[in-house]
Design a protein around this motif. Structure first.
Motif, PDB file in Angstrom:
ATOM      1  N   UNK A  64       4.333  26.508 -18.635  1.00  0.00           N
ATOM      2  CA  UNK A  64       3.850  27.874 -18.398  1.00  0.00           C
ATOM      3  C   UNK A  64       5.024  28.839 -18.262  1.00  0.00           C
ATOM      4  N   UNK A  65       6.031  28.385 -17.506  1.00  0.00           N
ATOM      5  CA  UNK A  65       7.182  29.253 -17.294  1.00  0.00           C
ATOM      6  C   UNK A  65       7.853  29.580 -18.618  1.00  0.00           C
ATOM      7  N   UNK A 116       1.850   2.442  -3.334  1.00  0.00           N
ATOM      8  CA  UNK A 116       0.784   3.110  -4.075  1.00  0.00           C
ATOM      9  C   UNK A 116       0.666   4.587  -3.646  1.00  0.00           C
ATOM     10  N   UNK A 117       0.803   4.806  -2.350  1.00  0.00           N
ATOM     11  CA  UNK A 117       0.699   6.181  -1.843  1.00  0.00           C
ATOM     12  C   UNK A 117       1.824   7.045  -2.402  1.00  0.00           C
ATOM     13  N   UNK A 123       5.845  32.168 -20.491  1.00  0.00           N
ATOM     14  CA  UNK A 123       5.699  33.526 -19.973  1.00  0.00           C
ATOM     15  C   UNK A 123       7.038  34.215 -19.706  1.00  0.00           C
ATOM     16  N   UNK A 146       1.490  12.953  -9.336  1.00  0.00           N
ATOM     17  CA  UNK A 146       0.910  14.295  -9.268  1.00  0.00           C
ATOM     18  C   UNK A 146       1.995  15.355  -9.432  1.00  0.00           C
ATOM     19  N   UNK A 147       3.098  15.155  -8.715  1.00  0.00           N
ATOM     20  CA  UNK A 147       4.175  16.154  -8.753  1.00  0.00           C
ATOM     21  C   UNK A 147       4.795  16.250 -10.144  1.00  0.00           C
ATOM     22  N   UNK A 190       0.813  -1.206   0.000  1.00  0.00           N
ATOM     23  CA  UNK A 190       0.000   0.000   0.000  1.00  0.00           C
ATOM     24  C   UNK A 190       0.858   1.273   0.000  1.00  0.00           C
ATOM     25  N   UNK A 250       3.976  23.376 -15.052  1.00  0.00           N
ATOM     26  CA  UNK A 250       4.606  24.631 -14.640  1.00  0.00           C
ATOM     27  C   UNK A 250       5.771  24.990 -15.550  1.00  0.00           C
ATOM     28  N   UNK A 300       2.385  18.104 -12.377  1.00  0.00           N
ATOM     29  CA  UNK A 300       2.360  19.521 -12.003  1.00  0.00           C
ATOM     30  C   UNK A 300       3.627  20.221 -12.484  1.00  0.00           C
ATOM     31  N   UNK A 348       1.330   7.770  -6.120  1.00  0.00           N
ATOM     32  CA  UNK A 348       0.303   8.745  -6.504  1.00  0.00           C
ATOM     33  C   UNK A 348       0.794  10.173  -6.276  1.00  0.00           C
ATOM     34  N   UNK A 349       1.508  10.397  -5.184  1.00  0.00           N
ATOM     35  CA  UNK A 349       2.033  11.747  -4.952  1.00  0.00           C
ATOM     36  C   UNK A 349       3.090  12.081  -6.012  1.00  0.00           C
TER      37      UNK A 349
END
Lengths: 196, 212
Positions: A25-26, A6-7, A29, A14-15, A3, A22, A18, A10-11
């Motif tokens: 975008x950076x 899996x935790x 811009x 996500x990172x 388990x 970013x 993300x 998932x983090x």
């Protein structure tokens, strides 16, 4: 699959997503942000000494180190030589002076005799509507133009009235102008040169 | 559709994040000194809130309960950084003034609160409704607060260097309204006003229900 694995996964996923977003975008811009910064500085320089062209004094310039010392306690940021038709007509200083809410970035123009040609506030975090009066009430900054060449700290205090209700913001600008006076007297006077 | 509208309406009145739930006040009181700033701060919150609600809701089955908070924070922080960079690039003047408050939207309880309390348990369409409702609720309160503080604190409302409203020159604006104590005072009156209005509404609803 345990388990905990899996935790962590998932983090991690996500990172990664993300960070990719970013980075994109950076990348999109960053050039625009740079350009905006350059334009803002250009506008400020133009405002304090209309019609002149500016040349930034590099890190290695001995005047820069001396100006840093003379500016204290106000922070020195940059020094520019102002030219018109190949002749040096003055100087512009960029200083960071403490206002009510953090540093105010000031651009101050000086002619070769040491008179203030103009003051422009590049950025500040003063209370909108109260501290920002130092910019919106034009008379306040125009007082700097009345200073005689070779002015001292005491002259600045005597010539420039503070805005009531915005004393500490006014002091931020006044301290900046006083620092410019010190820099001129101790460092810049008689250092004009030809355009390179 | 009825459900959607019900979720949307929550944020506007009976669960308004500012006047009722009273979360995310810190940034609100700090930037509500000028209508212009409040408008953009409000837009930033609406955008981040809705987008983070959408993402959290869409992946609610994949996000393990144990690590949901760090994941929410990463999602929210990403959207905030996108807003931060875009504002810096496209409206540098406003970005200048809002400064630290835009990055601080990350820790704004309104957004984390809605991700946790609503988006994590509801489907995407309802989460959009909640995000928009809460966002617009936030927007209207912060803009009204800023309008009152700017109008009575400086005597005029300025929108990009043009005065929209100007009080007669005899009015001596109390600078207190622009400082933090003024924010609390004006905000207190706004809470009282919204309570009063909500009670009136409730009473009317009850009266209607009792009628045979």
């Amino acid at each position: 699959m345990p388990k905990s694995f899996r935790l962590v996964l998932s983090v991690l996923v996500t990172c990664v997503i993300a960070a990719t977003g970013l980075a994109l975008t950076y990348g999109a811009t960053a050039p625009r942000i740079e350009e905006q910064k350059r334009l803002a500085e250009q506008r400020s320089l133009e405002a304090v000494m209309p019609g002149a062209t500016f040349e930034t004094a590099g890190e290695a310039d001995p005047l820069v180190a001396a100006a840093e010392t003379a500016a204290a306690p106000v922070d020195f940021v940059a020094l520019y030589r102002a030219f018109s038709d190949g002749q040096q007509v003055g100087w512009a200083l960029r200083l960071a002076s403490r206002g009510y809410a953090g540093p105010m970035q000031l651009v101050i123009g000086l002619d070769t005799s040491g008179s203030v040609t103009g003051v422009s506030i590049l950025s500040m975090n003063e209370t909108p509507g109260l501290g920002t009066k130092v910019k919106s009430e034009a008379w306040f900054i125009e007082q700097a133009g009345e200073l005689q060449p070779g002015f001292t700290d005491a002259d600045v205090r005597g010539t420039m009235d503070a805005i009531s209700g915005a004393t500490r913001s006014s002091n931020g600008v006044r301290n900046g102008v006083a620092a410019a006076g010190r820099i001129y007297l101790e460092v810049l006077a008689g250092e004009e040169g030809e355009a390179r | 559709m009825k459900e959607w509208y019900a979720a949307f309406r929550q944020g506007l009145s009976i669960e308004n994040p500012l006047t009722v739930l009273m979360i995310g006040l810190c940034a609100t009181l700090a930037v509500s000194t000028q209508v212009q700033n409040a408008v953009f701060m409000g837009f930033a919150v609406v955008f981040v809130l809705t987008m983070s609600n959408v993402i959290v809701s869409a992946f609610r089955r994949q996000i393990p309960t144990e690590v949901r908070i760090p994941i929410f924070i990463v999602v929210i922080a990403s959207f905030v950084t996108i807003v931060d960079l875009s504002m810096n690039a496209f409206v540098p003047g406003i970005y200048q003034v809002l400064g630290i408050w835009i990055p601080l939207i990350v820790v704004n309880c309104v957004i984390l609160g809605r991700a946790e309390a609503f988006a994590y348990h509801n489907r995407v369409s309802l989460s959009i409704a909640d995000g928009l409702g809460m966002g617009i609720g936030y927007w209207s309160v912060i803009v009204l607060l800023a309008a009152l503080r700017e109008l009575f604190g400086t005597g005029r409302i300025v929108w990009f260097d043009t005065a929209l409203v100007q009080l007669p020159s005899g009015y001596q604006p109390p600078g207190l309204l622009l400082l933090f104590p003024g924010a609390f005072l004006v905000f207190g009156f706004m809470i009282a006003g919204s309570r009063w209005a909500n009670e009136k509404l409730e009473a009317r609803k009850e009266a209607r229900a009792c009628r045979p």
